[in-house]
Write an enzyme that holds these catalytic residues in place. Structure first.
Site, mmCIF file in Angstrom:
data_model
loop_
_atom_site.group_PDB
_atom_site.id
_atom_site.type_symbol
_atom_site.label_atom_id
_atom_site.label_comp_id
_atom_site.label_asym_id
_atom_site.label_seq_id
_atom_site.Cartn_x
_atom_site.Cartn_y
_atom_site.Cartn_z
ATOM 1 N N CYS A 129 0.813 -1.236 0.000
ATOM 2 C CA CYS A 129 0.000 0.000 0.000
ATOM 3 C C CYS A 129 0.838 1.275 0.000
ATOM 4 C CB CYS A 129 -0.900 0.062 1.230
ATOM 5 S SG CYS A 129 -1.890 -1.382 1.541
HETATM 6 O O1 KQY Z 1 -4.567 -0.599 1.729
HETATM 7 C C1 KQY Z 1 -4.217 0.400 1.199
HETATM 8 N N1 KQY Z 1 -3.935 0.375 -0.091
HETATM 9 C C2 KQY Z 1 -4.185 1.708 1.864
HETATM 10 C C3 KQY Z 1 -4.617 1.721 3.249
HETATM 11 C C4 KQY Z 1 -5.051 3.097 3.622
HETATM 12 C C5 KQY Z 1 -5.317 3.266 5.046
HETATM 13 C C6 KQY Z 1 -5.500 4.695 5.393
HETATM 14 N N2 KQY Z 1 -5.466 4.906 6.783
#
Ligand code: KQY
Length: 363
Positions: free
Chosen positions: A355
Site C-alpha cells: 500500500c
Molecule cells: O490498503 C491500502 N492500499 C491503503 C490503506 C489506507 C489506510 C488509510 N489509513
C-alpha cells in the site's frame, strides 16, 4: 513535458504490466499525518526508511515529502534515495500514485484515477483529499510521462493485474456505494478495459476482514505470475476471515483467467489475529474516519508484499507465522530474494508494504 492524453490506453495500445515485470523506479510518500500515525508518525517514519532501504538495493526509490518534513526525511534517508518536496494528505502511494501502462515501442504513460480517500463523504477516512488526488499528476510531470485522467474513483490497491489481460478486484470495494454509485459492474469493467487494456475481470466478493479500505484486493491476494495467485487464508472457523477466504477460494477455483487458464491458488495463513494494543492506541489525534482504539482488529496480511526486480519485500507481522510466509514465497519465487521488514507500524496506520509503494515500470 507531460501531456494529458484525451484518448484511452486501450485505443493507444498501452497495457498495465504485472508487478513481476521489470521496474525502473519506486515511489513512496513520507508519513506524518497525526490522526493516522501515532506520535506524529515518528515510529512509522523509521519503518518507511527500512522499507525504502530494502527496495533501493534493487530499484531506485523516490520519497515524496512535505516541506515541513523535508529536512527530517532527508536526514533519515540514505543519500541514494531521492527526496522530493510534494504536498500530500497522507502516505499511501499505491492508492494515490499513477497506475502505469506501457506499449511495445518502449513508451510509458500514467493512469491517474480520481481519489476520494477510500469513500469520500460516505465513509472516507479523511477530508480533504485534494492533495492526494493531485499526486499521480505530479509524479507524471516529474517523470515527464504523459498521463490519462481516468473517469472513475479507484485506488491502486483495489486492483491487481497479471500483465496478460486479467485483473483481480473485489466487489466489496469497486461496487461500494462510496466509489462510483452510478456505475454497475459492466460499466466498471468497461472503464478497466479501456484504461488498463485488460480483457477479463475476476471479481472476488470480499476483501480482508475489517480492512478500512472497503476490502482492497491487495490485502487479500497477490498474483505470483499469470495463472497463479496467493490467497490470504485462515484455518479458524470462528474467525470472520475464515468464511471470507473460503468464499474467495471457491470463486477462484471456479473461474479461468483471460487466457482460459484454471488458477493455481496458494494459501498463505494470515498473521494473528492481530489487535491494536493499549500502548499502541496512544499518541494519535482523534479522527472521525479511522478507528484507532485499543482492541480494534487489524487487517493484517502477508499478501500485502511488494515484488520489485527479483526481490520481495515481505511485511513481518507475527513470529508465529512470519517464517512460514517467507518459506512459501521462497518456494514460489525461485531466484528471488525474500526480504522481511518489521511492518507492524504500517499496519497500525491501516495498510502495509504494498500500500505504501508504487512502481514505475521499466521500458
Ligand atoms: O490498503 C491500502 N492500499 C491503503 C490503506 C489506507 C489506510 C488509510 N489509513
Amino acid at each position: 513535458m507531460s501531456i494529458t492524453c484525451q484518448t484511452t490506453p486501450k485505443k493507444d495500445k498501452f497495457r498495465m504490466p504485472g508487478e513481476h515485470e521489470a521496474h525502473a523506479e519506486m515511489w513512496m510518500a513520507w508519513p506524518e499525518r497525526t490522526d493516522n500515525w501515532r506520535y506524529g508518525g515518528k515510529p512509522a517514519q523509521q519503518v518507511f526508511v527500512n522499507v525504502a532501504k530494502a527496495i533501493v538495493e534493487v530499484t531506485p526509490v523516490t520519497m515524496a515529502v512535505s516541506a515541513a518534513q523535508y529536512d527530517n526525511a532527508r536526514r533519515m534517508l540514505p543519500e541514494n534515495i531521492r527526496v522530493v518536496e510534494m504536498t500530500t494528505n497522507d502516505s499511501w502511494m499505491r492508492d494515490i500514485g499513477p497506475s502505469y501502462v506501457v506499449n511495445d515501442q518502449g513508451e510509458r504513460r500514467g493512469v491517474d484515477w480520481e481519489f476520494n480517500a477510500w469513500g469520500g463523504l460516505v465513509d472516507g477516512l479523511y477530508f480533504p483529499w485534494d492533495r492526494d488526488d493531485q499526486v499521480a499528476q505530479k509524479i507524471c510531470e516529474i517523470n515527464r510521462d504523459d498521463r490519462y485522467r481516468a473517469p472513475i474513483i479507484l485506488e491502486g490497491g483495489s486492483i491487481h493485474v497479471d500483465g496478460e489481460g486479467t485483473l483481480y478486484t473485489t466487489e466489496e470495494c469497486l461496487l461500494h456505494e462510496s466509489r462510483n454509485p452510478d456505475l454497475g459492474k459492466s460499466d466498471i469493467e468497461q472503464v478497466l478495459a479501456d484504461y488498463l487494456n485488460i480483457e477479463k475481470v475476476i471479481w472476488i466478493p470480499r476483501g480482508l476482514y475489517n480492512d478500512e479500505t472497503n476490502g482492497h484486493v491487495d490485502n487479500l491476494i497477490h498474483i505470483v505470475r499469470p495463472g497463479e495467485v496467493i490467497l490470504s487464508w485462515c484455518d479458524d472457523e470462528n474467525d470472520p476471515q475464515y468464511e471470507i477466504s473460503q468464499e474467495a477460494w471457491r470463486g477462484l477455483c471456479e473461474t479461468t483467467d483471460a487466457h482460459g487458464r484454471q488458477l493455481k491458488i496458494h494459501k498463505m495463513h494470515i498473521p494473528g489475529p492481530l489487535y491494536i494494543q493499549d500502548d499502541e492506541a496512544g499518541g494519535i489525534d482523534i479522527c472521525e474516519g479511522m478507528e484507532r482504539s485499543a482492541g480494534e482488529r487489524l487487517a493484517g496480511s502477508y499478501a500485502n508484499f511488494l515484488i520489485t526486480n527479483q526481490r520481495i519485500i515481505l511485511p513481518l507481522l507475527d513470529p508465529a507465522y512470519d517464517e512460514k510466509a517467507k518459506a512459501l514465497l521462497q518456494d514460489l519465487y525461485p531466484g528471488y530474494e525474500v526480504v522481511g521488514v518489521d511492518a507492524r507500524e504500517i499496519l497500525l496506520g491501516g495498510g502495509n508494504i504494498h500500500c505504501i509503494t508504487q512502481q514505475v515500470p521499466a521500458v
